[in-house]
Design an enzyme around this catalytic site. Sequence first.
Site, short mmCIF file in Angstrom:
data_model
loop_
_atom_site.label_atom_id
_atom_site.label_comp_id
_atom_site.label_asym_id
_atom_site.label_seq_id
_atom_site.Cartn_x
_atom_site.Cartn_y
_atom_site.Cartn_z
N VAL A 106 0.86 -1.17 0.00
CA VAL A 106 0.00 0.00 0.00
C VAL A 106 0.90 1.22 0.00
O VAL A 106 1.91 1.26 0.71
CB VAL A 106 -0.92 0.03 1.24
CG1 VAL A 106 -1.86 1.24 1.18
CG2 VAL A 106 -1.72 -1.26 1.36
N CYS A 107 0.55 2.21 -0.81
CA CYS A 107 1.24 3.49 -0.81
C CYS A 107 2.74 3.28 -1.11
O CYS A 107 3.09 2.58 -2.05
CB CYS A 107 0.99 4.18 0.52
SG CYS A 107 1.32 5.95 0.57
N THR A 108 3.62 3.84 -0.30
CA THR A 108 5.05 3.75 -0.57
C THR A 108 5.64 2.39 -0.23
O THR A 108 6.84 2.18 -0.41
CB THR A 108 5.82 4.85 0.18
OG1 THR A 108 5.44 4.81 1.57
CG2 THR A 108 5.49 6.22 -0.39
#
Length: 196
Positions: A106-108
């Site tokens: 998720v995300c970075t």
Amino acid sequence: MSRRIGIFLFDEVEEIDAIGPWEVFAWWTHAYPDDGWEATTFSMDGTPVTCDNTLVIHPHHSVASVPPLDVLVHPGGDGHIAMLEDEAHLGWVREQKSRVELMTSVCTGSVVFAAAGLLRGRPATSNRNSLDQMKSIDGTIEVRPGARFVDDGDVITAAGLSAGIDMALHVVGRLASPERARQVREGIEYAPDPQH
């Protein structure tokens, strides 16, 4: 025996990156135990982690004590920055890829996957502010801006923050059925537009 989803926690993890998928997976596995899945959390040493926005979470396990996983969720957050230069962590991520059937981020978290070499030649997404960073780490990545998540078989990457909820519901659909994903979405009262 249940199959297992593990969410990796670390200092400066972004809260919703971890808690959004946790809510999906925990609600599913508690409401439908006969599906044969369980969810857990873990950190490197099993001690509490302090998130980006100061929430403190006590994981269920350490890396050493967590039972074997079938799905791993690697969230993002400011803590990912140090991981990009941490060969021990990147080596651990590569080792998980060799053991875990489905790796998700998720995300970075996808930037960490890129640094570990997991996204070479693959389509992927990340937080919209980190897409260039991901591409600069590995120019072979087919960056997909605007995608809520990208499913490339054994690796799924999600965009930032709440996109982890969409990714987790997609995973429920893969592991159980689209109908189960709909039931979970309704159970957690998640109703984006468009709906799943």
